[in-house]
Motif scaffolding. Structure first.
Motif, PDB file in Angstrom:
ATOM      1  N   ARG A   1       0.844  -1.188   0.000  1.00  0.00           N
ATOM      2  CA  ARG A   1       0.000   0.000   0.000  1.00  0.00           C
ATOM      3  C   ARG A   1       0.876   1.234   0.000  1.00  0.00           C
ATOM      4  NH1 ARG A   1      -4.046   0.908   4.943  1.00  0.00           N
ATOM      5  NH2 ARG A   1      -2.041   0.938   5.982  1.00  0.00           N
ATOM      6  N   ASP A   2       0.513   2.221  -0.812  1.00  0.00           N
ATOM      7  CA  ASP A   2       1.249   3.477  -0.893  1.00  0.00           C
ATOM      8  C   ASP A   2       0.544   4.518  -0.021  1.00  0.00           C
ATOM      9  OD1 ASP A   2       2.464   5.878  -1.550  1.00  0.00           O
ATOM     10  OD2 ASP A   2       2.667   5.380  -3.668  1.00  0.00           O
ATOM     11  N   PRO A   3       1.139   4.929   1.113  1.00  0.00           N
ATOM     12  CA  PRO A   3       0.464   5.877   2.015  1.00  0.00           C
ATOM     13  C   PRO A   3       0.294   7.269   1.422  1.00  0.00           C
ATOM     14  CG  PRO A   3       2.725   5.500   2.711  1.00  0.00           C
ATOM     15  CD  PRO A   3       2.454   4.508   1.624  1.00  0.00           C
ATOM     16  N   VAL A   4       1.054   7.584   0.373  1.00  0.00           N
ATOM     17  CA  VAL A   4       0.935   8.902  -0.256  1.00  0.00           C
ATOM     18  C   VAL A   4      -0.452   9.093  -0.858  1.00  0.00           C
ATOM     19  CG1 VAL A   4       1.768  10.345  -2.177  1.00  0.00           C
ATOM     20  CG2 VAL A   4       3.404   9.196  -0.673  1.00  0.00           C
ATOM     21  N   ILE A   5      -1.050   8.008  -1.352  1.00  0.00           N
ATOM     22  CA  ILE A   5      -2.358   8.115  -2.015  1.00  0.00           C
ATOM     23  C   ILE A   5      -3.425   8.588  -1.045  1.00  0.00           C
ATOM     24  CG2 ILE A   5      -4.093   6.899  -3.362  1.00  0.00           C
ATOM     25  CD1 ILE A   5      -1.323   7.196  -4.708  1.00  0.00           C
ATOM     26  N   GLU A   6      -3.532   7.921   0.090  1.00  0.00           N
ATOM     27  CA  GLU A   6      -4.538   8.306   1.088  1.00  0.00           C
ATOM     28  C   GLU A   6      -4.295   9.713   1.600  1.00  0.00           C
ATOM     29  OE1 GLU A   6      -6.541   6.644   5.260  1.00  0.00           O
ATOM     30  OE2 GLU A   6      -4.865   5.583   4.317  1.00  0.00           O
ATOM     31  N   ALA A   7      -3.030  10.053   1.835  1.00  0.00           N
ATOM     32  CA  ALA A   7      -2.708  11.396   2.325  1.00  0.00           C
ATOM     33  C   ALA A   7      -3.099  12.457   1.298  1.00  0.00           C
ATOM     34  CB  ALA A   7      -1.218  11.486   2.651  1.00  0.00           C
ATOM     35  N   ALA A   8      -2.848  12.179   0.032  1.00  0.00           N
ATOM     36  CA  ALA A   8      -3.192  13.141  -1.018  1.00  0.00           C
ATOM     37  C   ALA A   8      -4.704  13.313  -1.115  1.00  0.00           C
ATOM     38  CB  ALA A   8      -2.622  12.684  -2.357  1.00  0.00           C
ATOM     39  N   LEU A   9      -5.455  12.228  -1.026  1.00  0.00           N
ATOM     40  CA  LEU A   9      -6.912  12.306  -1.109  1.00  0.00           C
ATOM     41  C   LEU A   9      -7.504  13.062   0.073  1.00  0.00           C
ATOM     42  CD1 LEU A   9      -7.693   8.682  -2.313  1.00  0.00           C
ATOM     43  CD2 LEU A   9      -7.807  10.768  -3.669  1.00  0.00           C
TER      44      LEU A   9
ATOM     45  N   ARG B   1       3.314  10.654  -9.867  1.00  0.00           N
ATOM     46  CA  ARG B   1       4.050   9.401 -10.033  1.00  0.00           C
ATOM     47  C   ARG B   1       3.492   8.330  -9.099  1.00  0.00           C
ATOM     48  NH1 ARG B   1       8.820  12.638 -10.324  1.00  0.00           N
ATOM     49  NH2 ARG B   1       9.263  12.177  -8.122  1.00  0.00           N
ATOM     50  N   HIS B   2       3.218   8.726  -7.868  1.00  0.00           N
ATOM     51  CA  HIS B   2       2.656   7.777  -6.910  1.00  0.00           C
ATOM     52  C   HIS B   2       1.286   7.276  -7.385  1.00  0.00           C
ATOM     53  CE1 HIS B   2       5.368   7.798  -3.360  1.00  0.00           C
ATOM     54  NE2 HIS B   2       5.741   8.974  -3.821  1.00  0.00           N
ATOM     55  N   PHE B   3       0.444   8.178  -7.878  1.00  0.00           N
ATOM     56  CA  PHE B   3      -0.885   7.787  -8.336  1.00  0.00           C
ATOM     57  C   PHE B   3      -0.807   6.828  -9.522  1.00  0.00           C
ATOM     58  CE2 PHE B   3      -2.934  10.746  -5.563  1.00  0.00           C
ATOM     59  CZ  PHE B   3      -4.258  10.342  -5.505  1.00  0.00           C
ATOM     60  N   LEU B   4       0.027   7.128 -10.487  1.00  0.00           N
ATOM     61  CA  LEU B   4       0.120   6.272 -11.655  1.00  0.00           C
ATOM     62  C   LEU B   4       0.647   4.890 -11.292  1.00  0.00           C
ATOM     63  CD1 LEU B   4       1.449   8.796 -14.314  1.00  0.00           C
ATOM     64  CD2 LEU B   4      -0.771   7.654 -14.318  1.00  0.00           C
ATOM     65  N   ARG B   5       1.597   4.834 -10.370  1.00  0.00           N
ATOM     66  CA  ARG B   5       2.162   3.546  -9.978  1.00  0.00           C
ATOM     67  C   ARG B   5       1.175   2.718  -9.159  1.00  0.00           C
ATOM     68  NH1 ARG B   5       7.095   3.938  -6.053  1.00  0.00           N
ATOM     69  NH2 ARG B   5       5.394   4.581  -4.669  1.00  0.00           N
ATOM     70  N   ALA B   6       0.497   3.355  -8.204  1.00  0.00           N
ATOM     71  CA  ALA B   6      -0.330   2.614  -7.244  1.00  0.00           C
ATOM     72  C   ALA B   6      -1.787   2.456  -7.669  1.00  0.00           C
ATOM     73  CB  ALA B   6      -0.270   3.291  -5.882  1.00  0.00           C
ATOM     74  N   THR B   7      -2.290   3.332  -8.551  1.00  0.00           N
ATOM     75  CA  THR B   7      -3.696   3.261  -8.953  1.00  0.00           C
ATOM     76  C   THR B   7      -3.893   3.049 -10.448  1.00  0.00           C
ATOM     77  OG1 THR B   7      -4.083   5.622  -9.439  1.00  0.00           O
ATOM     78  CG2 THR B   7      -4.160   4.946  -7.120  1.00  0.00           C
ATOM     79  N   GLY B   8      -2.871   3.338 -11.260  1.00  0.00           N
ATOM     80  CA  GLY B   8      -3.018   3.251 -12.704  1.00  0.00           C
ATOM     81  C   GLY B   8      -3.712   4.450 -13.305  1.00  0.00           C
TER      82      GLY B   8
END
Length: 226
Positions: free
Chosen positions: A135-143, A157-164
């Motif tokens: 799990r990439d914690p950057v995604i939840e923090a950004a949301l 970059r984090h979004f593309l890698r972890a969510t597509g």
């Protein structure tokens, strides 16, 4: 009813929902745009297969056969398989994992038993333990608007890698799904425009046609009591 579906929430930090369905006869349905990826087990004609499905950026038509059963794990945004990242699965580039036996499948070089509706959390916990699911914690923090010192380029970059998906695409899809929910609850089209943050009704219409495959008027009409 051709397709009967039920779902439940999960207390796992990696799982959004767990669902199952079965078909009484063949048919089709509109698969609306979605930001989450999922693992789906299908049982049909005595055979069991597990497919990894990615996020979808447009609505598509999907067919299903008679007398089939499905069980699915929908993962929270930011959770992903490093060897099968969501970006390579996006928009129906699904991957069916090889069968190891009638009760197991191959995942990244090891055989694992097919999960089911009751043991989904235990199955996911083992994947996390074996570092096959992260799990990439950057995604939840950004949301949640909690990133202050991370650049926009880094977040993307984090979004593309972890969510597509890009962060913008996630917001657009979720807004369309929220607007759909409002209309289904009986909120007027004009009020939905304002509550969902659209500029005007034509923008709402374009968004729902692209992501949901219906117009606001069609949703409102279907939601009216007889």
């Amino acid at each position: 009813m051709n397709l009967i579906l039920e779902e439940r929430p999960s207390d796992s930090p990696f799982i959004k929902t767990v669902w199952r369905a079965h078909s009484e006869c063949a048919g089709s349905f509109t698969s609306i745009a979605a930001i989450h990826w999922e693992m789906v087990v299908m049982r049909y004609e005595g055979k069991t297969i597990l497919t990894v499905r990615g996020p979808e950026t447009t609505a598509t038509l999907a067919d299903f056969p008679t007398d089939a059963e499905w069980f699915g794990i929908t993962f929270k945004l930011g959770t992903y398989l490093p060897h099968l990242p969501p970006r390579i699965l996006r928009d129906r580039w699904d991957v069916t994992l090889p069968e190891a036996s009638s009760k197991s499948f191959w995942l990244n070089g090891s055989a694992r038993q097919f999960p089911d509706y009751e043991n989904a959390e235990a199955f996911v916990k083992r994947l996390v333990r074996d570092k096959l699911l992260v799990r990439d914690p950057v995604i939840e923090a950004a949301l949640n608007g909690q990133l202050k010192e991370v650049s926009l380029r880094s977040v993307q970059r984090h979004f593309l890698r972890a969510t597509g998906l890009t962060h913008c695409a996630v917001r657009l899809i979720e807004r369309a799904r929220y607007a759909t929910a409002l209309l289904e609850q009986g909120v007027s089209i004009l009020d939905t425009v304002g509550q969902a943050g659209y500029y005007d009704q034509p923008q709402l219409t374009r968004s729902l046609k692209h992501f949901i495959e219906v117009t606001p008027a069609q949703i409102a009409r279907l939601s009216r009591p007889e």
